[in-house]
Scaffold this motif. Structure first.
Motif, mmCIF file in Angstrom:
data_model
loop_
_atom_site.group_PDB
_atom_site.id
_atom_site.type_symbol
_atom_site.label_atom_id
_atom_site.label_comp_id
_atom_site.label_asym_id
_atom_site.label_seq_id
_atom_site.Cartn_x
_atom_site.Cartn_y
_atom_site.Cartn_z
ATOM 1 N N ASP A 1 -0.992 30.291 38.381
ATOM 2 C CA ASP A 1 -1.957 29.958 37.319
ATOM 3 C C ASP A 1 -1.510 30.533 35.982
ATOM 4 N N GLU B 1 -8.311 24.586 33.049
ATOM 5 C CA GLU B 1 -8.541 24.708 34.488
ATOM 6 C C GLU B 1 -7.892 25.975 35.053
ATOM 7 N N LYS B 2 -6.659 26.289 34.620
ATOM 8 C CA LYS B 2 -5.975 27.462 35.145
ATOM 9 C C LYS B 2 -6.592 28.752 34.621
ATOM 10 N N SER C 1 -9.546 29.365 36.798
ATOM 11 C CA SER C 1 -9.150 29.914 38.092
ATOM 12 C C SER C 1 -8.825 31.401 37.987
ATOM 13 N N TYR D 1 -12.100 33.382 37.727
ATOM 14 C CA TYR D 1 -12.765 33.545 39.023
ATOM 15 C C TYR D 1 -11.993 34.534 39.907
ATOM 16 N N ASP E 1 -17.418 21.644 35.011
ATOM 17 C CA ASP E 1 -16.863 22.994 35.176
ATOM 18 C C ASP E 1 -17.586 23.988 34.282
#
Length: 1200
Positions: free
Chosen positions: A310, A349-350, A353, A356, A439
């Protein structure tokens, strides 16, 4: 310079750079050397020797040694340059001319390659001679250098292909081959052929990708194990250097990881693409690279720490974006957002990630384990590269700052998300924007920001509903339900739960849990019991079909109606329903006279089943796809109608949810039901009370405090209640009633609200022309309002002189009584004649064509009947139309003095009749006249649309009157019927015949020319017309044309010879006026010449005879051609020849009329045609043989 290559490749303009290095033997390439950039392409020997002795002692030996070294290393590309100067020539007076040294060198070393030796004269002087020598030297240098470069480059490419073909052999190394092909790419880049250089890297990329795919399929190469080592560094792509020498050395030493190889390969592709001014292709390739690398790491089973990939993707996305921003201005970037938005979305998106993974999104923040993971990830980034150390917004600094704290992560993530959503929206990629919004909603839900999350979830749901993405709708609704539950939006949460409970894309346990949520709320004992939640019906159940009984949905006042609904329950478990109600709207038709039982029955469906369109649960039909509601459905509201009193607030549905039901008095209810999953049958019963139209408006299902409502039942469903007045209808059983024979008539009595009692009768007034025939076996049948047979009884009929009484059977209200009677219309003698001939009416012949048209249709007669009904004090008058099946016409036929009367009877009906007992009588009862029939005495059948002719011969003994009154009669009966006891009245036809005896006899003869036996074409022949008077003076002759002198009477006649068939040419005068004595056997002959135009049997020309009336006639001043040419007082039909004659004379008379129009004051004579039969032409239909002339003619014959 222009570079031409072999194999038909197009020439290119290249930029070739060269370096001059002092010759050393150790610099010469050894066997197997694959370096192309440092390769010595051309060797040059420089000498300024001008002395022959010096050349022989030193220079020649030195050149020989130099060439031997080149030959030992297989180098054949060389050049010898002789430098001359005028200064040395002046110092050495005994030296040879300059050509001697050059010639010796060429003889010694350049025997076959004389161009390998060039002279450079006075290179330091600025003279034309020096300049010319420099130009010659440089031209030769470029030529030889390009030849050597092309030759060695081709050899290098061949060696490279050979090496690539050995890739299946053990020990083959991709890294070694990579360095070889990259050397070729470097050469193309040096030549500024960036497209060719890019091709080399693309081929390396494709070759490596294929090996990785094969490895994933189980066909792995040994050298791939070098790239399967664990990933220990993830510092992203390096695009700010033209060549990343660090990673190149790793590849050369076979120590590079998969990410190192991919990073270096893409950095070289990026550099070349920017040289080619294709930065947007960089972004496209970068996105593909990042996704492919993730898959390749999985295929090669490379060990990657969590989050490392990521980080690498995030840094690479930002690096590519910043590299593109560095070579493009802001306007170009904004105009090409569609190429870069994918990288923005992937970076977002990365980063999500990573957040999280590192605990930056949790409610309590990161724990110790999350912190340790963050430290490990940052360590894998290594130190920041020097080229970005001074940049404030480098990808390295952004990632390090985003992972430093919860607040910093939220800032960076929200900035990236909002920027990505804005870009997607601007370029019209709404779905992608909504996906990023989902998202964000998930992020806000983790942050306890349900209010913000709902906005994004609603937007995504609206898009998915409009486009029909069922699985996405289900997933989004689950998220929305959780969000609404956190916000306490009870009504919206129940709506979403009902949709999810009926969604087949969820698991059964999830559906049951959402259904239980609704039931739990419905069974709550709230303080305010009157407050209810109203939800749409389509998520709870669907209306499939509706069935009426009776099927046509039409009942009379007091009748019973049942409605059966097929309701498809969407719930996964049985549901206890308190009540199901149908709200009905009542309206009275303004044109109430149309709402009869018959009208309603014709305009209703026969099966009584109404199907409703299938509606996917959670996908309500768009309003644009529904047909428009009828006007009265939209605007005509009952006084109890209530409008919408609440609009949906942040609801998951497209339709209003908070509505109040119509509280009208017309509501159909069913209580305490259990709706099982699937189709349920529910029956409603009602009794009609008030006439009008009842429209089913809404369907409401009550479950505790929750009501599921179908706001509009569509298609429109109605049932009608009517109150009908009693009616009597009389109609024939066939298409038309025929006069003269018995015909069946059906009586239909619709009782309506009236009840037929014992003794009720229909009173029909009798008419002499239409008696009613009674049969004892006649029956009356009683039907219900739905045409079901109830009973049957005998029909009682009593007739008197003026009244026919029909006793009606006892029948309840709203029933139908039907019975049949036979009637027969008896036409009188005057009516049977279709059209009487009027001898004095001048309009008869003018209407001949109209009469011929009417002869094909039956004449009709209306017969009115007065009927008294028991339910009304007023009489009903009906009219029955009878058609006379026959049409008759007559004609007079002549054979010299003998006369015949022909009567034609035409059957215009569809039936066949049998004719008998035909007769023709003289109504004047003249004993001197006898009508002799020439007809067969047996019976004859006349078929439909056919005619039968009857003929009588007239015989007389004394002088006959001018006119003759005749009456024709014939008996008839239907040919297919059995023996009838009823005697039918015969068909009669009355007509009048005038001026029927022969006055003149006309005979025509044609004689060939003198000396000839036959007439010939083109030759004149003699025509003789003989006109003979057959009778003496009679009353018919007493008119204006008669001239009487001393007892001697004459009359003027006009003859005309015409040939309508154009067989003859009449030469000279073809017509004339003669004075004819009025005496028996008086004869007048006329001679003229005619010429036959054709050969063969030719018919004689026509001879026509007219009365010639003088100009002092009382009607001579009348300018109407039709009146002074012919007298239309004929009472018989002309034959075809007579009609042709009259038309010919009429045409001629029209010319006279036109002439008279020019001389209005000049009276003109007029012509009068004879009546049919007064002139007998015995030459009619006679022919004469005409032979062709003897002239030779060319005969053309076509054979096909």
């Amino acid at each position: 310079m222009e570079w031409r290559r072999s194999y038909g490749r197009a020439p290119k303009m290249i930029h070739l750079e060269s370096n001059f290095v002092q010759f050393k033997e150790e610099l010469l390439p050894k066997e197997g050397n694959k370096a192309l950039l440092t390769f010595p392409f051309l060797h040059i020997y420089w000498t300024e020797c001008c002395d022959t002795e010096v050349y022989k002692t030193t220079v020649k030996d030195d050149i020989t040694k130099w060439q031997n070294v080149l030959k030992a290393h297989n180098s054949v590309d060389w050049l010898i340059v002789v430098v001359e100067s005028d200064a040395k020539k002046k110092n050495k007076t005994n030296i040879l001319p300059r050509t001697s040294i050059v010639d010796k060198i060429r003889n010694d070393f350049c025997n076959k390659q004389s161009d390998r030796c060039v002279v450079l004269s006075d290179p330091l002087k600025d003279s034309s001679r020096s300049q010319e020598s420099w130009n010659a030297f440089l031209t030769k240098l470029r030529t030889l250098l390009l030849m050597s470069f092309t030759k060695n480059l081709g050899k290098f490419e061949d060696d490279m292909r050979t090496l690539r073909e050995k890739r299946t052999e053990p020990g083959w190394s991709f890294c070694e081959y990579f360095m070889v092909q990259e050397e070729l790419a470097f050469v193309f880049e040096m030549l500024q052929q960036f497209e060719d250089a890019l091709v080399q890297y693309d081929e390396l990329d494709a070759l490596f990708s294929q090996y990785v795919v094969n490895f994933g399929a189980g066909d792995g190469a040994n050298w791939l194990t070098f790239f399967c080592q664990p990933v220990r560094s993830w510092n992203g792509l390096i695009l700010r250097k033209p060549i990343d020498m660090e990673k190149r050395e790793l590849i050369q030493n076979q120590e590079a990881t998969l990410l190192d190889l991919r990073s270096y390969l893409f950095s070289r592709q990026c550099t070349l693409l920017i040289f080619l001014q294709r930065p947007w292709e960089v972004s496209q390739r970068a996105l593909e690279l990042l996704h492919n690398c993730v898959q390749e790491l999985k295929l090669l089973e490379v060990s990657v720490p969590p989050g490392a990939l990521d980080c690498w993707v995030f840094l690479s996305c930002l690096e590519v974006l910043q590299r593109i921003e560095g070579c493009c201005d802001r306007a170009q970037i904004d105009a090409n957002v569609s190429h870069t938005v994918g990288l923005w979305s992937y970076a977002t998106e990365k980063l999500k990630s990573l957040g999280y993974l590192c605990g930056l999104v949790s409610e309590k923040g990161p724990n110790s384990e999350d912190l340790n993971r963050t430290v490990d990830l940052l360590a894998g980034l290594g130190a920041e590269r020097p080229e970005t150390a001074n940049a404030s917004q480098s990808p390295y600094k952004k990632l390090k700052e985003a992972l430093s704290s919860v607040e910093a992560f939220e800032k960076h993530y929200l900035d990236l998300s909002h920027a990505t959503i804005e870009m997607y929206t601007n370029i019209g990629r709404i779905r992608s924007a909504k996906l990023v919004g989902k998202d964000l909603a998930e992020f806000y839900m983790r942050k306890k920001g349900a209010q913000k999350a709902e906005v994004y979830l609603q937007g995504a749901l609206k898009t998915y509903l409009a486009e029909g993405w069922a699985l996405l709708v289900t997933h989004t609704r689950k998220q929305l339900a959780e969000c609404q539950k956190h916000l306490g939006q009870i009504e919206n949460y129940l709506q979403t739960s009902s949709l999810l409970a009926g969604d087949n894309h969820l698991r059964e346990d999830e559906r049951k849990s959402f259904c239980q949520e609704i039931l739990n709320f419905a069974n709550q004992q709230a303080e305010n019991q009157g407050q209810k939640v109203i939800l749409p019906m389509h998520s709870f159940a669907q209306l499939k079909t509706l069935h009426f009984d009776p099927a046509n949905a039409v009942v009379h006042v007091g009748g019973r109606l049942s409605i059966e609904l097929a309701l498809l329950s969407q719930m996964p478990i049985p549901v206890q329903v308190d009540q199901i109600a149908i709200h009905v709207h009542f309206s009275v038709e303004k044109n109430s006279y149309r709402k009869t039982a018959e009208w309603l029955t014709k305009h209703k469906t026969s099966n009584g089943v109404i199907s409703f369109p299938n509606e996917v649960a959670g996908f309500p039909l768009s309003r644009n796809n529904l047909p428009a509601l009828e006007l009265y459905e939209m605007y005509e509201r009952s006084p109890s109608d209530n409008s919408l009193n609440k609009q949906e607030s942040s609801s998951s549905l497209d339709m209003p949810s908070g509505v109040t039901l119509e509280d009208g008095a017309h509501v159909l209810k069913c209580n305490n039901l259990i709706l099982e999953p699937g189709v349920n049958k529910i029956t409603f019963n009602t009794q009609a009370k008030e006439p009008g139209t009842y429209t089913l408006r809404q369907l409401c299902t009550s479950v505790g405090k929750v009501q599921f409502v179908l706001l509009h039942i569509y298609p429109i469903v109605q049932y009608d209640v009517y109150s009908q007045e009693p009616q009597l209808k009389v109609e024939p059983m066939t298409d038309s009633l025929l006069a003269g024979i018995p015909q069946k008539v059906k009586f239909t009595v619709t009782t309506g609200h009236y009840t037929m009692k014992n003794g009720d009768t229909l009173q029909l007034s009798n008419a002499d022309a239409m008696p009613i025939l009674y049969h004892p076996e006649s029956k009356a049948v009683i039907y219900s309002n739905t045409r079901e047979k109830i009973s049957e009884s005998s029909l009682r009929i009593q007739s008197s002189e003026k009244i026919t009484s029909i006793s009606l059977p006892v029948a309840p209200a709203y029933h139908v009584i039907e019975f049949e009677l036979e009637v027969m219309y008896l036409p009188s003698a005057t009516e049977s004649a279709v059209e009487k001939e009027n001898t004095t009416n001048k309009e008869v012949h003018r209407k001949n064509k109209e009469k011929q048209k009417r002869d094909n249709c039956m004449a009709t007669v209306d017969q009115k009947v007065t009927i008294d009904c028991p339910w009304s004090i007023y009489s009903t008058i009906i009219a029955l139309t009878f058609c006379i099946p026959f049409n008759a016409k007559h004609s007079l036929l002549s054979a010299g003095k003998r006369k015949y009367v022909q009567v034609c009877v035409q059957n215009l009906s569809e039936l066949c009749f049998q004719l008998s007992d035909n007769s023709l009588k003289n109504t004047a009862d003249c004993t001197d006249l006898q009508l002799v029939p020439l007809n067969p005495e047996s019976q004859q059948v006349i078929y439909s649309k056919q005619s039968i002719f009857f003929v009588w011969e007239l015989k007389w003994t004394k002088e006959l009157p001018i006119s003759l009154q005749c009456l024709f009669s014939v008996s008839f009966c239907p040919a297919t019927s059995e023996e009838q006891s009823l005697t039918l009245k015969p068909f009669t036809y009355e007509f009048q015949v005038e001026n029927f005896f022969t006055l003149y006899h006309v005979k025509t003869e044609i004689f060939p020319p003198l000396g000839a036996e036959y007439c010939k074409t083109g030759s004149l022949c003699s025509l003789e017309v003989s006109i003979t008077r057959l009778v003496d003076l009679s009353e018919v002759d007493r008119d204006e044309a008669l001239t009487e002198s001393d007892g001697y009477c004459t009359t003027k006649l006009m003859y005309e010879v015409v040939d309508n068939s154009s067989n003859w040419a009449v030469c000279g005068k073809s017509s004339g006026v003669i004075s004819m004595p009025v005496a028996a056997r008086a004869t007048h002959k006329v001679h003229m010449e005619v010429m036959p135009l054709f050969a063969g049997y030719l018919p004689f020309p026509d001879v026509r005879l007219f009365k010639y009336l003088p100009h002092h006639s009382a009607h001579s001043m009348q300018l109407d051609a039709d009146s002074w040419i012919e007298n239309d007082n004929l009472s018989v039909d002309k034959n075809v020849d007579d009609q042709a004659d009259s038309s010919s004379i009429r045409s001629r008379g029209s010319l006279h009329s036109a002439a008279s129009g020019e001389h209005k004051g000049l009276p003109m004579p007029r012509l009068q045609s004879f009546s049919s039969g007064q002139v007998f032409n015995c030459s009619t239909a006679m022919q004469i043989l005409v032979i062709p002339s003897k002239d030779d003619h060319v005969l053309e014959v076509n054979i096909t």
